[in-house]
Motif scaffolding. Structure first.
Motif, PDB file in Angstrom:
ATOM      1  N   ILE A  37       0.617  -1.268   0.313  1.00  0.00           N
ATOM      2  CA  ILE A  37      -0.039  -0.347  -0.105  1.00  0.00           C
ATOM      3  C   ILE A  37       0.712   1.513  -0.050  1.00  0.00           C
ATOM      4  N   GLU A  38       0.509   1.890  -1.106  1.00  0.00           N
ATOM      5  CA  GLU A  38       1.110   3.279  -0.936  1.00  0.00           C
ATOM      6  C   GLU A  38       1.036   4.283   0.125  1.00  0.00           C
ATOM      7  N   PHE A  63       2.223   6.691   8.356  1.00  0.00           N
ATOM      8  CA  PHE A  63       1.897   7.259   7.018  1.00  0.00           C
ATOM      9  C   PHE A  63       2.479   8.037   6.664  1.00  0.00           C
ATOM     10  N   THR A  64       2.739   8.053   5.204  1.00  0.00           N
ATOM     11  CA  THR A  64       3.779   9.837   4.801  1.00  0.00           C
ATOM     12  C   THR A  64       2.968  10.415   5.779  1.00  0.00           C
ATOM     13  N   ASP A  65       1.707  10.262   5.242  1.00  0.00           N
ATOM     14  CA  ASP A  65       0.775  11.270   5.857  1.00  0.00           C
ATOM     15  C   ASP A  65      -0.789  11.114   5.650  1.00  0.00           C
ATOM     16  N   GLN A  73      -7.283   2.841   4.306  1.00  0.00           N
ATOM     17  CA  GLN A  73      -8.633   2.398   4.401  1.00  0.00           C
ATOM     18  C   GLN A  73      -9.216   2.646   3.540  1.00  0.00           C
ATOM     19  N   VAL A  74      -9.474   2.468   2.414  1.00  0.00           N
ATOM     20  CA  VAL A  74     -10.451   1.965   1.562  1.00  0.00           C
ATOM     21  C   VAL A  74      -9.637   1.305   0.629  1.00  0.00           C
ATOM     22  N   ASN A  75      -8.182   0.597   0.484  1.00  0.00           N
ATOM     23  CA  ASN A  75      -7.759  -0.190  -0.502  1.00  0.00           C
ATOM     24  C   ASN A  75      -8.581  -1.802  -0.488  1.00  0.00           C
ATOM     25  N   PRO A  76      -8.092  -1.928  -0.977  1.00  0.00           N
ATOM     26  CA  PRO A  76      -9.179  -3.529  -1.392  1.00  0.00           C
ATOM     27  C   PRO A  76      -8.414  -4.846  -0.707  1.00  0.00           C
ATOM     28  N   LYS A  77      -6.969  -4.153  -0.394  1.00  0.00           N
ATOM     29  CA  LYS A  77      -6.020  -4.822   0.262  1.00  0.00           C
ATOM     30  C   LYS A  77      -6.663  -4.966   1.652  1.00  0.00           C
ATOM     31  N   HIS A  78      -6.775  -4.097   1.792  1.00  0.00           N
ATOM     32  CA  HIS A  78      -6.577  -3.744   3.464  1.00  0.00           C
ATOM     33  C   HIS A  78      -8.137  -3.569   3.874  1.00  0.00           C
ATOM     34  N   ILE A  79      -8.949  -3.383   2.892  1.00  0.00           N
ATOM     35  CA  ILE A  79     -10.773  -3.928   3.432  1.00  0.00           C
ATOM     36  C   ILE A  79     -10.521  -5.382   3.624  1.00  0.00           C
TER      37      ILE A  79
END
Length: 99
Positions: A37-38, A63-65, A73-79
């Motif tokens: 995740i970027e 996180f960077t920012d 929060q909305v990244n499919p891998k996290h979800i």
């Protein structure tokens, strides 16, 4: 840099063995997001609290920012991981802040 800290408590219906299994799965899933995740620069899940703790496990991520946190929060891998987490926890506390 932005810190994203979460403390969870498992649902009471689980045995100690089930909680340990769920904790291991959550740890592997969330820590496995590193490099996926970027903007995610660090991620660690702690699963062995002292008896004095009032949580069962804790996520400590950086996180960077704030935009990177929102993207996470909305990244499919996290979800995918978060969907499992929500199915086994009963309480969640979150604290996000800039460092």
């Amino acid at each position: 840099m932005v810190k994203h800290i979460i403390i969870w408590n498992f649902k009471e219906e689980f045995t100690a063995e089930e909680k340990a299994s769920h904790a291991a799965k959550i740890k592997a899933g969330l820590e496995g997001l590193m490099g996926q995740i970027e903007g995610l620069t660090e991620i660690k899940v702690y699963t062995n609290p002292f008896e004095s703790s009032n949580g069962d496990l804790m996520l400590d991520s950086t996180f960077t920012d704030e935009a990177a946190l929102m993207g996470y929060q909305v990244n499919p891998k996290h979800i995918e991981v978060a969907t499992f987490v929500r199915s086994v926890v009963g309480a969640r506390k979150c604290f996000d802040f800039e460092v």
